[in-house]
Design a protein around this motif. Sequence first.
Motif, PDB file in Angstrom:
ATOM      1  N   ASN A 288      35.229   8.975  38.365  1.00 43.65           N
ATOM      2  CA  ASN A 288      36.579   9.762  38.271  1.00 43.65           C
ATOM      3  C   ASN A 288      37.402   9.282  37.367  1.00 43.65           C
ATOM      4  O   ASN A 288      38.672   8.859  37.578  1.00 43.65           O
ATOM      5  CB  ASN A 288      37.532   9.361  39.805  1.00 43.65           C
ATOM      6  N   ILE A 289      36.861   9.421  36.092  1.00 43.61           N
ATOM      7  CA  ILE A 289      37.515   9.037  34.645  1.00 43.61           C
ATOM      8  C   ILE A 289      38.065  10.688  34.225  1.00 43.61           C
ATOM      9  O   ILE A 289      37.225  11.343  33.923  1.00 43.61           O
ATOM     10  CB  ILE A 289      36.647   8.246  33.756  1.00 43.61           C
ATOM     11  N   THR A 290      39.186  10.579  33.855  1.00 42.58           N
ATOM     12  CA  THR A 290      39.768  11.826  33.095  1.00 42.58           C
ATOM     13  C   THR A 290      39.784  11.636  31.695  1.00 42.58           C
ATOM     14  O   THR A 290      39.819  10.523  31.207  1.00 42.58           O
ATOM     15  CB  THR A 290      41.105  12.246  33.730  1.00 42.58           C
ATOM     16  N   ASP A 291      40.183  12.693  31.101  1.00 43.13           N
ATOM     17  CA  ASP A 291      40.295  12.820  29.634  1.00 43.13           C
ATOM     18  C   ASP A 291      41.458  11.897  29.255  1.00 43.13           C
ATOM     19  O   ASP A 291      41.615  11.214  28.210  1.00 43.13           O
ATOM     20  CB  ASP A 291      40.180  14.139  28.894  1.00 43.13           C
ATOM     21  N   ARG A 292      42.454  12.139  30.028  1.00 46.57           N
ATOM     22  CA  ARG A 292      43.737  11.424  29.696  1.00 46.57           C
ATOM     23  C   ARG A 292      43.542   9.932  30.008  1.00 46.57           C
ATOM     24  O   ARG A 292      44.276   8.968  29.269  1.00 46.57           O
ATOM     25  CB  ARG A 292      44.773  11.773  30.773  1.00 46.57           C
ATOM     26  N   ASP A 293      42.557   9.582  30.924  1.00 47.22           N
ATOM     27  CA  ASP A 293      42.325   7.953  31.058  1.00 47.22           C
ATOM     28  C   ASP A 293      41.800   7.469  29.866  1.00 47.22           C
ATOM     29  O   ASP A 293      42.021   6.565  29.417  1.00 47.22           O
ATOM     30  CB  ASP A 293      41.483   7.727  32.330  1.00 47.22           C
ATOM     31  N   ILE A 294      40.724   8.203  29.296  1.00 44.68           N
ATOM     32  CA  ILE A 294      39.930   7.929  27.954  1.00 44.68           C
ATOM     33  C   ILE A 294      41.051   7.681  27.020  1.00 44.68           C
ATOM     34  O   ILE A 294      41.205   6.621  26.224  1.00 44.68           O
ATOM     35  CB  ILE A 294      39.061   8.624  27.818  1.00 44.68           C
ATOM     36  N   ASN A 295      41.916   8.519  26.796  1.00 40.35           N
ATOM     37  CA  ASN A 295      42.881   8.700  25.607  1.00 40.35           C
ATOM     38  C   ASN A 295      43.888   7.590  25.953  1.00 40.35           C
ATOM     39  O   ASN A 295      44.334   6.874  24.856  1.00 40.35           O
ATOM     40  CB  ASN A 295      43.425   9.913  25.387  1.00 40.35           C
ATOM     41  N   ASN A 296      44.395   7.406  27.239  1.00 38.69           N
ATOM     42  CA  ASN A 296      45.197   6.246  27.160  1.00 38.69           C
ATOM     43  C   ASN A 296      44.739   4.882  27.016  1.00 38.69           C
ATOM     44  O   ASN A 296      45.313   4.087  26.342  1.00 38.69           O
ATOM     45  CB  ASN A 296      45.850   6.369  28.765  1.00 38.69           C
TER      46      ASN A 296
ATOM     47  N   ILE B  29      36.579   0.196  18.887  1.00 38.33           N
ATOM     48  CA  ILE B  29      36.617   0.675  19.998  1.00 38.33           C
ATOM     49  C   ILE B  29      35.268   1.271  20.616  1.00 38.33           C
ATOM     50  O   ILE B  29      34.716   2.045  19.766  1.00 38.33           O
ATOM     51  CB  ILE B  29      37.583   1.708  20.326  1.00 38.33           C
ATOM     52  N   THR B  30      34.648   0.944  21.482  1.00 43.49           N
ATOM     53  CA  THR B  30      33.337   1.640  22.128  1.00 43.49           C
ATOM     54  C   THR B  30      33.368   2.153  23.550  1.00 43.49           C
ATOM     55  O   THR B  30      34.582   1.830  24.057  1.00 43.49           O
ATOM     56  CB  THR B  30      32.343   0.407  22.142  1.00 43.49           C
TER      57      THR B  30
ATOM     58  N   CYS C 191      27.705  11.806  32.020  1.00 44.87           N
ATOM     59  CA  CYS C 191      28.985  12.058  31.331  1.00 44.87           C
ATOM     60  C   CYS C 191      29.028  11.709  29.776  1.00 44.87           C
ATOM     61  O   CYS C 191      29.912  12.129  29.003  1.00 44.87           O
ATOM     62  CB  CYS C 191      30.194  11.380  32.286  1.00 44.87           C
ATOM     63  N   MET C 192      28.065  10.809  29.377  1.00 46.17           N
ATOM     64  CA  MET C 192      28.173  10.186  27.979  1.00 46.17           C
ATOM     65  C   MET C 192      28.546  11.323  26.946  1.00 46.17           C
ATOM     66  O   MET C 192      29.193  10.817  26.138  1.00 46.17           O
ATOM     67  CB  MET C 192      27.027   9.292  27.835  1.00 46.17           C
ATOM     68  N   PRO C 193      27.717  12.208  26.924  1.00 45.61           N
ATOM     69  CA  PRO C 193      28.193  13.085  25.744  1.00 45.61           C
ATOM     70  C   PRO C 193      29.604  13.629  25.882  1.00 45.61           C
ATOM     71  O   PRO C 193      30.298  13.664  24.729  1.00 45.61           O
ATOM     72  CB  PRO C 193      27.099  14.310  26.100  1.00 45.61           C
ATOM     73  N   LEU C 194      30.189  13.908  26.897  1.00 46.89           N
ATOM     74  CA  LEU C 194      31.529  14.566  26.949  1.00 46.89           C
ATOM     75  C   LEU C 194      32.479  13.238  26.629  1.00 46.89           C
ATOM     76  O   LEU C 194      33.511  13.211  26.189  1.00 46.89           O
ATOM     77  CB  LEU C 194      31.869  15.162  28.327  1.00 46.89           C
ATOM     78  N   PHE C 195      32.084  12.108  27.481  1.00 49.02           N
ATOM     79  CA  PHE C 195      32.784  10.815  27.061  1.00 49.02           C
ATOM     80  C   PHE C 195      33.084  10.509  25.542  1.00 49.02           C
ATOM     81  O   PHE C 195      34.312  10.276  25.270  1.00 49.02           O
ATOM     82  CB  PHE C 195      32.218   9.714  27.933  1.00 49.02           C
ATOM     83  N   LEU C 196      32.012  10.517  25.088  1.00 52.89           N
ATOM     84  CA  LEU C 196      31.898  10.051  23.571  1.00 52.89           C
ATOM     85  C   LEU C 196      32.566  11.175  22.712  1.00 52.89           C
ATOM     86  O   LEU C 196      33.382  10.909  21.831  1.00 52.89           O
ATOM     87  CB  LEU C 196      30.437  10.079  22.966  1.00 52.89           C
ATOM     88  N   SER C 197      32.559  12.713  23.031  1.00 55.33           N
ATOM     89  CA  SER C 197      33.082  13.638  22.515  1.00 55.33           C
ATOM     90  C   SER C 197      34.568  13.303  22.747  1.00 55.33           C
ATOM     91  O   SER C 197      35.490  13.553  21.727  1.00 55.33           O
ATOM     92  CB  SER C 197      32.784  14.771  22.945  1.00 55.33           C
ATOM     93  N   THR C 198      35.134  13.059  23.867  1.00 56.94           N
ATOM     94  CA  THR C 198      36.529  12.785  24.178  1.00 56.94           C
ATOM     95  C   THR C 198      37.122  11.667  23.400  1.00 56.94           C
ATOM     96  O   THR C 198      38.294  11.768  22.626  1.00 56.94           O
ATOM     97  CB  THR C 198      36.723  12.531  25.594  1.00 56.94           C
ATOM     98  N   MET C 199      36.322  10.616  23.048  1.00 55.60           N
ATOM     99  CA  MET C 199      36.713   9.438  22.541  1.00 55.60           C
ATOM    100  C   MET C 199      36.912   9.645  20.915  1.00 55.60           C
ATOM    101  O   MET C 199      38.059   9.370  20.461  1.00 55.60           O
ATOM    102  CB  MET C 199      35.745   8.180  22.466  1.00 55.60           C
TER     103      MET C 199
END
Length: 82
Positions: free
Chosen positions: A8-16, A30-31, A48-56
């Motif tokens: 349950n991780i959002t793009d907002r969580d990653i960016n914050n 940052i990794t 989720c890793m491709p989307l997770f990394l793209s968001t990062m």
Amino acid sequence: MIVCHCQNITDRDINNAIDWMRASDARTVITAGKVYRALGKAADCGGCMPLFLSTMRGNGNFSVPMLTTTLRQAKPNKETGS
């Protein structure tokens, strides 16, 4: 947008998390693992890793710190010439 359904991780969580890490230490590398730990979570299935990394990568604070781009290059070995 939900990036990781398992945790349950959002793009907002990653960016914050990235913004917080960069503000805490401008020289940190940052990794994805550090982002998960900053959120108190761990990767589960990895779907989720491709989307997770793209968001990062989309975060302006994600860039490599200048400190690592100015590291001294290895000197040639005098004995082997390499």
